[in-house]
Write a protein that holds these residues in place. Structure first.
Motif, PDB file in Angstrom:
ATOM      1  N   LEU A   1      60.351 -58.565 -12.703  1.00 17.83           N
ATOM      2  CA  LEU A   1      59.693 -58.816 -11.420  1.00 17.83           C
ATOM      3  C   LEU A   1      58.692 -59.955 -11.533  1.00 17.83           C
ATOM      4  O   LEU A   1      58.580 -60.800 -10.639  1.00 17.83           O
ATOM      5  N   VAL A   2      57.981 -59.984 -12.654  1.00 14.06           N
ATOM      6  CA  VAL A   2      56.997 -61.055 -12.857  1.00 14.06           C
ATOM      7  C   VAL A   2      57.698 -62.377 -13.146  1.00 14.06           C
ATOM      8  O   VAL A   2      57.330 -63.430 -12.615  1.00 14.06           O
ATOM      9  N   LEU A   3      58.737 -62.330 -13.989  1.00 14.50           N
ATOM     10  CA  LEU A   3      59.462 -63.553 -14.326  1.00 14.50           C
ATOM     11  C   LEU A   3      60.081 -64.173 -13.080  1.00 14.50           C
ATOM     12  O   LEU A   3      60.189 -65.403 -12.963  1.00 14.50           O
ATOM     13  N   ALA A   4      60.471 -63.323 -12.146  1.00 15.26           N
ATOM     14  CA  ALA A   4      61.056 -63.819 -10.903  1.00 15.26           C
ATOM     15  C   ALA A   4      60.079 -64.703 -10.131  1.00 15.26           C
ATOM     16  O   ALA A   4      60.499 -65.536  -9.316  1.00 15.26           O
TER      17      ALA A   4
ATOM     18  N   GLY B   1      60.064 -53.384 -19.049  1.00 16.97           N
ATOM     19  CA  GLY B   1      61.141 -54.349 -18.868  1.00 16.97           C
ATOM     20  C   GLY B   1      61.373 -54.711 -17.415  1.00 16.97           C
ATOM     21  O   GLY B   1      61.528 -55.883 -17.057  1.00 16.97           O
ATOM     22  N   MET B   2      61.393 -53.701 -16.539  1.00 14.47           N
ATOM     23  CA  MET B   2      61.632 -53.965 -15.128  1.00 14.47           C
ATOM     24  C   MET B   2      60.473 -54.749 -14.526  1.00 14.47           C
ATOM     25  O   MET B   2      60.670 -55.671 -13.732  1.00 14.47           O
TER      26      MET B   2
ATOM     27  N   GLY C   1      52.535 -54.545 -13.077  1.00 13.34           N
ATOM     28  CA  GLY C   1      52.126 -54.413 -14.461  1.00 13.34           C
ATOM     29  C   GLY C   1      52.256 -52.993 -14.964  1.00 13.34           C
ATOM     30  O   GLY C   1      52.506 -52.044 -14.222  1.00 13.34           O
ATOM     31  N   GLY C   2      52.082 -52.832 -16.289  1.00  9.52           N
ATOM     32  CA  GLY C   2      52.093 -51.508 -16.880  1.00  9.52           C
ATOM     33  C   GLY C   2      53.489 -50.946 -17.056  1.00  9.52           C
ATOM     34  O   GLY C   2      54.486 -51.551 -16.706  1.00  9.52           O
ATOM     35  N   ASN C   3      53.535 -49.752 -17.652  1.00  7.58           N
ATOM     36  CA  ASN C   3      54.809 -49.117 -17.971  1.00  7.58           C
ATOM     37  C   ASN C   3      54.994 -47.852 -17.149  1.00  7.58           C
ATOM     38  O   ASN C   3      54.063 -47.051 -17.006  1.00  7.58           O
ATOM     39  N   ARG C   4      56.189 -47.694 -16.617  1.00 10.17           N
ATOM     40  CA  ARG C   4      56.547 -46.509 -15.834  1.00 10.17           C
ATOM     41  C   ARG C   4      57.839 -45.939 -16.422  1.00 10.17           C
ATOM     42  O   ARG C   4      58.888 -46.005 -15.819  1.00 10.17           O
TER      43      ARG C   4
END
Length: 458
Positions: free
Chosen positions: A142-145, A137-138, A304-307
């Motif tokens: 960041l990408v949508l920004a 989600g975070m 990218g990816g999940n953290r």
């Protein structure tokens, strides 16, 4: 692809576990189409993962690879549709539900964007759907920004990175990378083994650590969570969306008044809604199983990816007093964050990645038993524009990995936007449920004595 992302990607072999994350933005006017396409082109060069597709291992086990799509085509990924009927928000949400339930093409970068025309009052909407393996989600924010601007007019002088180069990736190349990754883990495993041997110099302390970790694993894995509510037991492949909004100041005021965090207040409001729904349906319960993501993303992590790790709560639906409920949740969240085994799924991810998808989905009990999964994602705290249109609202919708309800909140320009994705078989009275969420949330907001209240969008 990371092991955790692999588990999400392979989970799609069970239709009930599809990991599609979505965001709906509402614009004050129609954005310029050519500028919108140019923004996607620029954004996908700034975040190259959005130009990459998944290349599976020829053995269908181990972690897949990301490869720049040699046929990357914005004509496919960015589409224009028109909402049916009177252009109401109900019509828009119905369209978005249908788009969200449609699977992504695994042969292409796993995302799609839709400009939705025909809204009432001259407004327009934009719907972005992406696979959770692409980002968390975070990372999505960041990408949508990248598509957003602080100005309605074009901003000259933006950096213009080149398109990422296309590199051929063969089946042998994927296998070679997998072997190299496993070899690279050897020093870490050796270090863990050395630490284990070293710990034996103090056997009492070592045994205490092992026992604490061992007791923590069942809690983190959800093995000792409260039973799911019989009222919410139904599961299907049908998603339904509902959206709400509230001034963020009202949540801050309740947070300050209760001595709890914004996230605790958010969870307290949601669980209050679940309490009311069960009572009004004549089936009250004392607790429901709840899961929350715990971000382990660092500033230098890629977009990218999940953290994320997983926290487990026993949602106190039996507590009527909102103050007591919020404080109970606060203590549960603190305990969940400090669990010794909180990051276990990232730890065992390299092993799970080697399990074939159809077998891996059998582990879905860790999510399908949840009645609620809730995420709170920081949004964009200032006024933003996309291709000449002002972004008025941003509603997030997480996937339904077998749970009854997925709730996600994003704060956009001092307005907290709450999106609920729920299983139509679990929530059989959707109108009543939405009303209960409003009432349950507002009884928590009253702790702060603020004039702001949660209002239903649809």
């Amino acid at each position: 692809m990371s092991p955790v992302d692999t588990v999400m990607w392979r989970g799609d072999s069970d239709r009930r576990l599809r990991s599609t994350i979505c965001v709906l933005e509402v614009y004050d006017t129609e954005p310029d189409w050519n500028r919108l396409i140019a923004a996607h082109d620029w954004g996908s060069r700034m975040a190259p993962r959005f130009r990459q597709r998944v290349v599976e291992s020829p053995l269908r086990t181990g972690t897949p690879s990301w490869q720049v799509d040699p046929d990357f085509d914005l004509h496919y990924h960015v589409r224009r549709v028109r909402v049916a009927g009177d252009g109401s928000m109900r019509e828009v949400f119905t369209l978005c539900e249908q788009l969200a339930m449609t699977p992504l093409d695994p042969a292409r970068p796993p995302w799609e964007g839709y400009l939705i025309d025909g809204l009432a009052n001259g407004k327009t909407a934009y719907f972005l759907k992406a696979h959770h393996a692409l980002t968390d989600g975070m990372g999505a924010i960041l990408v949508l920004a990248q598509l957003h601007s602080k100005s309605r007019d074009p901003i000259p002088g933006k950096p213009q990175p080149p398109a990422p180069p296309v590199k051929d990736l063969s089946a042998l190349g994927v296998l070679t990378r997998q072997v190299e990754e496993e070899i690279a883990r050897i020093p870490r495993l050796a270090g863990m083994a050395f630490d284990g041997v070293k710990a034996l110099t103090d056997p009492k302390k070592a045994l205490s650590r092992v026992l604490r970790y061992g007791r923590s694993v069942p809690r983190v894995a959800g093995m000792i969570s409260p039973p799911g509510s019989p009222l919410l037991a139904g599961r299907s492949v049908s998603w339904r969306f509902s959206a709400f909004e509230v001034p963020f100041d009202a949540i801050r005021a309740a947070s300050k008044a209760s001595g709890a965090s914004v996230n605790d207040v958010y969870l307290g409001g949601l669980i209050g809604g679940f309490r009311l729904y069960h009572e009004r349906m004549g089936q009250p319960v004392e607790a429901i199983p709840v899961a929350i993501p715990i971000s382990v993303r660092q500033p230098d992590d890629p977009e990218g990816g999940n953290r994320i790790a997983v926290g487990r709560l026993s949602g106190p639906t039996g507590i009527r007093d909102p103050f007591e409920r919020v404080l109970t949740i606060r203590e549960q969240v603190r305990a969940a964050r400090s669990e010794p085994a909180v990051d276990i799924f990232n730890t065992i991810g390299p092993v799970l990645a080697w399990i074939p998808g159809p077998v891996l989905t059998q582990f879905s009990a860790t999510t399908s038993q949840n009645d609620l999964q809730a995420s709170n994602v920081p949004g964009i705290p200032w006024e933003t524009f996309v291709a000449g249109a002002k972004v008025e609202r941003m509603y997030p919708f997480g996937p339904l990995p077998g749970c009854a309800v997925m709730a996600t909140m994003i704060t956009h320009n001092e307005t907290a936007c709450l999106g609920l994705n729920f299983d139509a078989a679990a929530i059989t009275e959707s109108e009543l449920f939405a009303d209960c969420i409003v009432d349950g949330f507002n009884e928590v907001l009253e702790l702060g004595e603020s004039a702001g209240r949660l209002e239903r969008v649809i």
